[in-house]
Motif scaffolding. Structure first.
Motif, short mmCIF file in Angstrom:
data_model
loop_
_atom_site.label_atom_id
_atom_site.label_comp_id
_atom_site.label_asym_id
_atom_site.label_seq_id
_atom_site.Cartn_x
_atom_site.Cartn_y
_atom_site.Cartn_z
N LEU A 253 0.81 -1.21 0.00
CA LEU A 253 0.00 0.00 0.00
C LEU A 253 0.85 1.26 0.00
CD1 LEU A 253 -2.86 -1.01 2.47
CD2 LEU A 253 -3.01 -0.77 -0.01
N ASP A 254 2.11 1.17 0.43
CA ASP A 254 2.98 2.34 0.43
C ASP A 254 3.29 2.83 -0.98
OD1 ASP A 254 3.12 2.27 3.19
OD2 ASP A 254 4.94 1.05 3.21
N PHE A 256 1.11 3.12 -3.37
CA PHE A 256 -0.08 3.72 -3.97
C PHE A 256 -0.26 5.16 -3.51
CE2 PHE A 256 -2.00 -0.82 -3.60
CZ PHE A 256 -1.22 -1.24 -4.66
N GLU A 260 -5.53 5.79 -4.60
CA GLU A 260 -5.34 4.39 -4.98
C GLU A 260 -5.41 3.48 -3.76
OE1 GLU A 260 -2.45 5.20 -8.89
OE2 GLU A 260 -1.61 4.68 -6.93
N ARG A 261 -4.88 3.96 -2.64
CA ARG A 261 -4.94 3.16 -1.41
C ARG A 261 -6.39 2.94 -0.98
NH1 ARG A 261 -2.05 6.26 1.55
NH2 ARG A 261 -0.09 5.39 0.77
N GLU A 262 -7.20 3.99 -1.08
CA GLU A 262 -8.61 3.86 -0.73
C GLU A 262 -9.30 2.84 -1.62
OE1 GLU A 262 -10.03 8.16 0.99
OE2 GLU A 262 -9.75 8.00 -1.17
N GLU A 265 -8.10 -0.78 -0.85
CA GLU A 265 -8.65 -1.31 0.39
C GLU A 265 -10.11 -1.71 0.22
OE1 GLU A 265 -7.76 1.90 3.02
OE2 GLU A 265 -5.82 1.06 3.63
N ILE A 294 -3.36 0.23 -10.07
CA ILE A 294 -3.09 -0.53 -8.84
C ILE A 294 -2.55 -1.91 -9.18
CG2 ILE A 294 -4.20 -1.66 -6.88
CD1 ILE A 294 -6.06 0.83 -6.76
N ILE A 310 -2.80 -7.68 -0.15
CA ILE A 310 -3.09 -6.66 0.85
C ILE A 310 -3.31 -7.29 2.22
CG2 ILE A 310 -4.79 -4.93 1.58
CD1 ILE A 310 -5.15 -4.22 -1.37
N ASP A 313 -0.18 -8.43 3.84
CA ASP A 313 0.65 -7.30 4.26
C ASP A 313 2.13 -7.62 4.17
OD1 ASP A 313 1.01 -4.68 5.11
OD2 ASP A 313 1.16 -5.27 7.21
#
Length: 320
Positions: A253-254, A256, A260-262, A265, A294, A310, A313
């Motif tokens: 996620l780092d 994005f 894009e992170r939203e 997720e 993404i 994701i 992690d």
């Protein structure tokens, strides 16, 4: 130190060192150790830190002072070329010794040593270091006794300090690996490591030895290998500085952007493109375009693969 208590005292020191390291960073541990060793050995003042002892000169890199004025390091720099202890330290490797001593009441002097001893009221001066390591600076302690009746540190006390330095360096090195794959380095003001685990030191060595590195910074080098860097600098005596670098493997996620992170997720939570568009107040086509970016950044080709990545992690894997 009373005779016959060396082993017990050293065992207690090592136990206290482990306890102290839980709460103290590298620079603070130096201050703690100087105070603790002063009480055990019985010296009046000390200078503790790291030095590059590679001939032809001794370069002090990151130190702390115990019961010495703030100008001590600056004055030592004035007389450093006449420092008999520094001269002896440079010969330690060939002579097989781990310590050197100067006696103000003895017969071997230089004007610089006399000035240093008299200015700060020191009579018996000893410096102890670890075995020479050509790859990085060496931890040292200079222990001083004052007063006309002071005696020089004996072999048992010097050996105690030598073993204490070994344990301190080992403690700092072993504690340099954080959790979740984090690595840590303790570096001086020029970025040279004084403590770190084998993995962290290997990274630093790779940067130093990289062909065609040019002006690339260590931060840039780490960024290219999937690490984020957090720095915690600490000012020390004589204008020195030590900085603890925390090297954190970058998570998926780092890579994005915030949007894009939203989206990523929400995909992991099972939202469809239309549901994501409604949730975020954007057009479905925008969601589809961001989803494609993404997938490309994550190196996956399906929503299921992205979700697994994701949820697991895992740090991003980058080839050196």
């Amino acid at each position: 130190m009373r005779e016959g208590t060396e082993l017990q005292a050293f065992s207690q020191f090592v136990g206290a060192l482990h306890e102290a390291r839980r709460d103290l960073d590298g620079p603070a541990l130096l201050n703690w150790a100087a105070e603790e060793l002063s009480g055990i050995i019985g010296f009046d003042a000390a200078w503790l830190g790291w030095a590059d002892m590679t001939p032809p000169s001794v370069e002090i890199m990151g130190t702390t002072l115990h019961n010495l004025p703030a100008d001590y390091v600056a004055f030592w720099n004035v007389i450093r070329s006449e420092d008999l202890l520094a001269t002896d330290v440079k010969n330690m490797k060939t002579e097989g010794r781990l310590w050197a001593q100067y006696d103000r009441d003895g017969s071997r002097h230089t004007d610089g040593m006399i000035a240093l001893a008299d200015r700060y009221g020191l009579r018996k001066l000893s410096v102890v270091t670890r075995a020479q390591d050509p790859l990085r600076p060496q931890l040292f302690i200079s222990a001083y006794r004052s007063g006309v009746s002071a005696r020089s540190l004996d072999t048992g006390e010097l050996t105690f300090l030598s073993c204490a330095l070994d344990h301190m360096q080992g403690m700092l090195d072993r504690a340099s690996d954080g959790g979740a794959g984090d690595l840590r380095l303790l570096v001086d003001a020029h970025g040279r490591p004084v403590a770190g685990s084998a993995a962290a030191l290997t990274l630093w060595s790779g940067w130093r030895g990289e062909p065609g590195r040019g002006g690339a910074s260590f931060d840039d080098f780490l960024d290219a290998r999937g690490f984020n860097v957090l720095a915690n600098p600490t000012a020390l005596a004589g204008g020195h500085k030590l900085t603890e670098l925390r090297l954190i493997p970058r998570r998926m996620l780092d890579n994005f952007s915030a949007r894009e992170r939203e989206v990523a997720e929400l995909i992991a939570e099972g939202f469809t493109h239309k549901e994501i568009a409604r949730e975020l107040g954007i057009a479905p086509t925008t969601v589809r375009n961001q989803t494609a970016r993404i997938f490309e950044k994550a190196g996956v080709s399906s929503r299921a693969a992205l979700t697994r990545a994701i949820l697991s992690d895992q740090p991003v894997s980058r080839e050196p």
